[in-house]
Design a protein around this motif. Sequence first.
Motif, PDB file in Angstrom:
ATOM      1  N   THR A   1       0.763  -1.165   0.097  1.00 50.34           N
ATOM      2  CA  THR A   1      -0.106  -0.055  -0.091  1.00 50.34           C
ATOM      3  C   THR A   1       0.894   1.267   0.118  1.00 50.34           C
ATOM      4  N   TYR A   2       0.110   2.473   0.526  1.00 52.10           N
ATOM      5  CA  TYR A   2       0.879   3.758   0.695  1.00 52.10           C
ATOM      6  C   TYR A   2       1.361   3.806   1.895  1.00 52.10           C
ATOM      7  N   PHE A   3       1.016   3.153   2.753  1.00 52.27           N
ATOM      8  CA  PHE A   3       0.761   3.582   4.314  1.00 52.27           C
ATOM      9  C   PHE A   3       1.770   2.704   5.364  1.00 52.27           C
ATOM     10  N   VAL A   4       2.215   3.277   6.536  1.00 50.85           N
ATOM     11  CA  VAL A   4       2.748   2.623   7.558  1.00 50.85           C
ATOM     12  C   VAL A   4       1.959   3.094   8.917  1.00 50.85           C
ATOM     13  N   THR A   5       1.952   2.481   9.637  1.00 51.43           N
ATOM     14  CA  THR A   5       1.246   2.734  10.985  1.00 51.43           C
ATOM     15  C   THR A   5       2.279   2.682  12.189  1.00 51.43           C
ATOM     16  N   ALA A   6       2.301   3.842  13.103  1.00 48.45           N
ATOM     17  CA  ALA A   6       3.202   3.926  13.968  1.00 48.45           C
ATOM     18  C   ALA A   6       2.769   4.152  15.336  1.00 48.45           C
ATOM     19  N   ASP A   7       3.247   3.920  16.553  1.00 49.91           N
ATOM     20  CA  ASP A   7       2.520   4.050  17.775  1.00 49.91           C
ATOM     21  C   ASP A   7       3.488   4.971  18.234  1.00 49.91           C
ATOM     22  N   VAL A   8       2.738   6.373  18.678  1.00 47.80           N
ATOM     23  CA  VAL A   8       3.324   7.482  19.386  1.00 47.80           C
ATOM     24  C   VAL A   8       3.443   7.326  20.943  1.00 47.80           C
ATOM     25  N   ALA A   9       3.047   6.215  21.327  1.00 48.70           N
ATOM     26  CA  ALA A   9       3.126   6.327  22.958  1.00 48.70           C
ATOM     27  C   ALA A   9       4.236   6.350  23.360  1.00 48.70           C
ATOM     28  N   PRO A  10       5.217   5.752  22.764  1.00 46.08           N
ATOM     29  CA  PRO A  10       6.640   5.809  23.518  1.00 46.08           C
ATOM     30  C   PRO A  10       7.279   7.500  23.479  1.00 46.08           C
ATOM     31  N   LEU A  11       6.536   8.177  22.722  1.00 50.94           N
ATOM     32  CA  LEU A  11       6.860   9.750  22.864  1.00 50.94           C
ATOM     33  C   LEU A  11       6.084  10.523  23.735  1.00 50.94           C
ATOM     34  N   GLY A  12       5.273   9.713  24.522  1.00 45.64           N
ATOM     35  CA  GLY A  12       4.752  10.503  25.719  1.00 45.64           C
ATOM     36  C   GLY A  12       3.122  10.734  25.269  1.00 45.64           C
ATOM     37  N   TYR A  13       2.315  10.394  24.096  1.00 44.26           N
ATOM     38  CA  TYR A  13       1.282  10.696  23.674  1.00 44.26           C
ATOM     39  C   TYR A  13       0.354   9.520  23.683  1.00 44.26           C
ATOM     40  N   ASP A  14      -0.642   9.582  24.293  1.00 45.45           N
ATOM     41  CA  ASP A  14      -1.664   8.489  24.418  1.00 45.45           C
ATOM     42  C   ASP A  14      -2.991   8.818  23.508  1.00 45.45           C
ATOM     43  N   ASP A  15      -2.986   9.954  23.016  1.00 41.53           N
ATOM     44  CA  ASP A  15      -4.047  10.387  22.102  1.00 41.53           C
ATOM     45  C   ASP A  15      -3.500  10.717  20.625  1.00 41.53           C
ATOM     46  N   ALA A  16      -3.570   9.873  19.681  1.00 38.34           N
ATOM     47  CA  ALA A  16      -3.199  10.369  18.377  1.00 38.34           C
ATOM     48  C   ALA A  16      -3.804  11.423  17.730  1.00 38.34           C
ATOM     49  N   VAL A  17      -5.028  11.557  18.039  1.00 38.87           N
ATOM     50  CA  VAL A  17      -5.850  12.797  17.740  1.00 38.87           C
ATOM     51  C   VAL A  17      -5.023  14.047  17.943  1.00 38.87           C
ATOM     52  N   ASP A  18      -4.756  14.269  19.271  1.00 37.08           N
ATOM     53  CA  ASP A  18      -4.114  15.453  19.828  1.00 37.08           C
ATOM     54  C   ASP A  18      -2.809  15.432  19.180  1.00 37.08           C
ATOM     55  N   PHE A  19      -2.037  14.326  18.812  1.00 30.81           N
ATOM     56  CA  PHE A  19      -0.626  14.497  18.542  1.00 30.81           C
ATOM     57  C   PHE A  19      -0.881  14.870  17.057  1.00 30.81           C
ATOM     58  N   CYS A  20      -1.527  14.506  16.255  1.00 33.09           N
ATOM     59  CA  CYS A  20      -1.746  14.706  14.879  1.00 33.09           C
ATOM     60  C   CYS A  20      -2.179  16.051  14.697  1.00 33.09           C
ATOM     61  N   TRP A  21      -2.918  16.829  15.586  1.00 34.07           N
ATOM     62  CA  TRP A  21      -3.122  18.199  15.418  1.00 34.07           C
ATOM     63  C   TRP A  21      -1.933  19.077  15.790  1.00 34.07           C
ATOM     64  N   ARG A  22      -1.121  18.779  16.765  1.00 31.15           N
ATOM     65  CA  ARG A  22      -0.114  19.373  17.320  1.00 31.15           C
ATOM     66  C   ARG A  22       1.305  19.074  16.193  1.00 31.15           C
ATOM     67  N   LEU A  23       0.976  18.124  15.480  1.00 24.61           N
ATOM     68  CA  LEU A  23       2.251  17.711  14.663  1.00 24.61           C
ATOM     69  C   LEU A  23       2.640  18.774  13.837  1.00 24.61           C
ATOM     70  N   PRO A  24       2.056  19.540  13.198  1.00 23.06           N
ATOM     71  CA  PRO A  24       2.695  20.472  12.234  1.00 23.06           C
ATOM     72  C   PRO A  24       3.404  21.652  13.010  1.00 23.06           C
ATOM     73  N   ASP A  25       2.967  21.960  14.132  1.00 22.51           N
ATOM     74  CA  ASP A  25       3.824  22.847  15.043  1.00 22.51           C
ATOM     75  C   ASP A  25       4.955  22.242  15.585  1.00 22.51           C
ATOM     76  N   LEU A  26       4.921  21.009  15.927  1.00 27.72           N
ATOM     77  CA  LEU A  26       6.099  20.123  16.512  1.00 27.72           C
ATOM     78  C   LEU A  26       7.334  20.067  15.460  1.00 27.72           C
ATOM     79  N   CYS A  27       6.833  19.512  14.241  1.00 27.28           N
ATOM     80  CA  CYS A  27       7.843  19.569  13.262  1.00 27.28           C
ATOM     81  C   CYS A  27       7.562  19.611  11.915  1.00 27.28           C
ATOM     82  N   GLY A  28       6.378  20.329  11.491  1.00 27.41           N
ATOM     83  CA  GLY A  28       6.116  20.701  10.280  1.00 27.41           C
ATOM     84  C   GLY A  28       5.748  19.359   9.482  1.00 27.41           C
ATOM     85  N   VAL A  29       4.926  18.299   9.953  1.00 23.59           N
ATOM     86  CA  VAL A  29       4.461  17.120   9.070  1.00 23.59           C
ATOM     87  C   VAL A  29       3.029  17.094   9.524  1.00 23.59           C
TER      88      VAL A  29
END
Length: 396
Positions: free
Chosen positions: A325-353
């Motif tokens: 496919t086009y996709f890969v799944t990653a678990d962001v819990a090791p980064l201290g995030y238990d809510d991927a929705v919150d993480f994804c909304w923050r990600l542009p500010d965190l690193c521009g992705v």
Amino acid sequence: MTRSADSPLVPRLRPFGTTIFASMSALAARTGAINLGQGFPDTDGPVEVLEAAARAIRAGHNQYPPGRGIAPLREAIAEHQRRWYGLSYDPATQVLVTAGATEALTAAILALCDTGDEVVVLEPTYDSYTAAIALARAVPRPVRLRHPSATEPGYRLAEADLRAAITDRTRLLLINTPHNPTGHVLGPDELDAVARVAVEHDLVVITDEVYEHLLFGGRPYVPLTTLPGMAERTLQISSAGKTFSITGWKIGWVCSTPELVAAVTTAKQFLTYVNGAPFQWAVAEGLALPDERFAGLSRGMEAQHDVLLPGLVAAGMTVHPTEGTYFVTADVAPLGYDDAVDFCWRLPDLCGVVAVPSSVFYADPTGARSLVRFAFCKRPEILAEAAERLAGLRTR
């Protein structure tokens, strides 16, 4: 008159709203972030296919095509199925051209389901499936793919889980392999299990195979319909969009028995009726490309995966294996995030992705709340930049 003070939508469609893909793409546009959320390539497909479309436009193929699709494309699809999988379809009665795989799936569900019928889907579930099921007033019955673990390194479908989802209201099995969003490809044991359950319960199976030519490691694709007892009950659905990186053309197809194709055609003709006349001529030429060209498309996508992966690992994420496919799944819990929705909304500010939270693909996201889907169908230089940015998350 509105149906309620809140929304004129009928209740069964209210849960859907704006898709997560549109929301995340808008976020990428607003912030200037690299968009690894929505699964569309940032390059055009094979030049032969593009030039064929231009020729078709200049040749005047710009009016309504026949309802089931132009004969050369239906013949090319039938030949494609014979060439790659040894399947025999009559292009006149067993092939239907659609406005992408999404229309094919929606038309099939509308044609075959009635109010209260149940459709078994693999979870995480691509969002259009549940919307189409709602349009048909049917009910989704999710079967969760078991997540990778210390003992099972990849996603997998357990036969016991599949059997537990079957009731006396089950009408369809909707099987997506290669699977979006996990990248899992159902193996022989999993395919056998689906076939056994379908035959035992006399179920129709819809197979979403749009990533059929994007498997990694030289792995061959095995359609479910090639298994014993499945040809007479399986609707194969695929499209040109993912294979040839022409997602905007929306040229898909259905292959099955004359009776099942006729049923889907009945619903499809009142959706778009027809579409993409010049693109149909071009896709017919694309499907005739040499085997090596198809293999090259798959190798190229795998190479793009290999560019992005080190950035996810360097960031400290737990990366789940992907087989296509086009996709890969990653678990962001090791980064201290238990809510991927919150993480994804923050990600542009965190690193521009920008990425997509996988929890939106679950009816109950328990156990999947920290999972994120990244799309690697982008140019290598863009992926390299994204990987570098993501790697910097570890230092934050």
